[in-house]
Design an enzyme around this catalytic site. Structure first.
Site, PDB file in Angstrom:
ATOM      1  N   HIS A  71     -10.742 -28.390   7.792  1.00  0.00           N
ATOM      2  CA  HIS A  71     -10.369 -27.397   8.116  1.00  0.00           C
ATOM      3  C   HIS A  71      -9.210 -27.248   7.452  1.00  0.00           C
ATOM      4  CE1 HIS A  71      -7.646 -27.375  11.507  1.00  0.00           C
ATOM      5  NE2 HIS A  71      -8.617 -26.670  12.036  1.00  0.00           N
ATOM      6  N   TYR A 145       0.874  14.499  -4.782  1.00  0.00           N
ATOM      7  CA  TYR A 145       1.803  13.533  -5.542  1.00  0.00           C
ATOM      8  C   TYR A 145       2.258  14.244  -6.681  1.00  0.00           C
ATOM      9  CZ  TYR A 145       6.514  11.528  -6.772  1.00  0.00           C
ATOM     10  OH  TYR A 145       7.722  11.141  -7.542  1.00  0.00           O
ATOM     11  N   ARG A 211      11.892   4.442  -7.827  1.00  0.00           N
ATOM     12  CA  ARG A 211      11.652   4.495  -9.013  1.00  0.00           C
ATOM     13  C   ARG A 211      11.860   6.059  -9.367  1.00  0.00           C
ATOM     14  NH1 ARG A 211       6.030   0.695  -9.441  1.00  0.00           N
ATOM     15  NH2 ARG A 211       6.560   2.112  -7.018  1.00  0.00           N
ATOM     16  N   LYS A 212      11.841   6.435 -10.616  1.00  0.00           N
ATOM     17  CA  LYS A 212      12.436   7.899 -11.406  1.00  0.00           C
ATOM     18  C   LYS A 212      11.254   8.891 -10.243  1.00  0.00           C
ATOM     19  CE  LYS A 212      13.532   5.495 -15.823  1.00  0.00           C
ATOM     20  NZ  LYS A 212      12.465   5.894 -16.743  1.00  0.00           N
ATOM     21  N   GLY A 213      10.280   8.569  -9.869  1.00  0.00           N
ATOM     22  CA  GLY A 213       8.947   8.974  -9.016  1.00  0.00           C
ATOM     23  C   GLY A 213       8.952  10.269 -10.392  1.00  0.00           C
TER      24      GLY A 213
END
Length: 258
Positions: A71, A145, A211-213
């Protein structure tokens, strides 16, 4: 519970084929006291109208020493991180468990590569939405994206039209499309005060989501071997399904499918 026990039984059999070593009982944790009591002693219980075959299967595996039931309190059940909607407090409590060591990059990559991911294999999710969008384009809009980065304004117009609220000619002339793109950009969002501090319920700092993308920048954080493996995996998964991705890594060419 029976499904878990069946998996454990299969894995034990596989391991015995590979190694003749003696294995200890496998611990199976459950936060249900009622289930544990029934598997230990499947007699008549006022809340149990009948005993399923599954229960007898579990009891047999307990008797032959394959498993040992134990348990665990609901608040301590780590698997709930992946299976239940938890409060922020409970989610953070489980994440702070000292026994949970963070994955190294190699470990995390290997798990992702083999489909061991929080909510199931990543590519299965992507392809599932892609197929659904092809079958029902009026209900599901699939965006990539890299396409958004290449021409954000056109995709914003398509999104507005998909949602049933297209931009008017006056709005387009007044630069509303461009203004929305600017407001929603990484550059703008990462400067919003709420995103500069604090931690998400997953344990990730809010700053980690901005972030940077930059398309293809992912390859700068992996080894060349990892990049090659991921590119091949992507090609294998997407091949002949009509879905293409511009990986834009240092070692790749655009992945295309016909």
């Amino acid at each position: 519970m029976a499904v878990v026990v069946a998996e454990v039984t299969w894995l034990n059999g596989l391991l015995r084929e590979v190694s003749p070593s003696q294995f200890d009982k496998s611990l199976v944790f459950s936060d249900s006291k009622a289930a544990l009591q029934i598997t230990a002693n499947p007699v008549f219980h006022e809340r149990t109208k009948h005993i399923e075959i599954d229960c007898h299967f579990v009891q047999d595996k307990i008797k032959d020493g394959t498993i040992q039931m134990q348990h665990i309190g609901t608040t301590e059940q780590l698997v709930n991180l992946m299976t239940k909607a938890l409060s922020i407090k409970q989610h953070e409590y489980l994440l702070e468990d000292e026994s949970l060591e963070p994955f190294s990059l190699d470990e995390a990559f290997d798990k992702f590569y083999h489909g061991i991911y929080a909510y199931g294999p990543f590519f299965d999710h992507v392809l599932g939405y892609w197929k659904a969008s092809q079958e029902n384009p009026n209900k599901i809009l699939f965006l990539k994206y890299e396409d958004l980065k290449e021409d954000i304004n056109s995709h914003l117009k398509n999104l507005a039209m998909f949602l049933g609220v297209p931009f008017t000619d006056d709005e387009e002339k007044q630069g509303v499309v461009e203004e929305i793109a600017k407001i929603c950009s990484f550059e703008n969002l990462k400067e919003v005060e709420v995103n500069k501090k604090g931690v998400h319920i997953s344990g990730i700092a809010h700053t980690g989501f901005f972030r940077k993308g930059k398309v293809g920048d992912w390859s700068n954080y992996l080894t060349p071997f990892m990049v090659e493996r991921l590119e091949k995996l992507t090609q294998e998964k997407m091949d002949s399904l009509g879905l293409t991705f511009n990986l834009s890594s240092k070692t790749s060419k655009d992945i295309t499918s016909v």
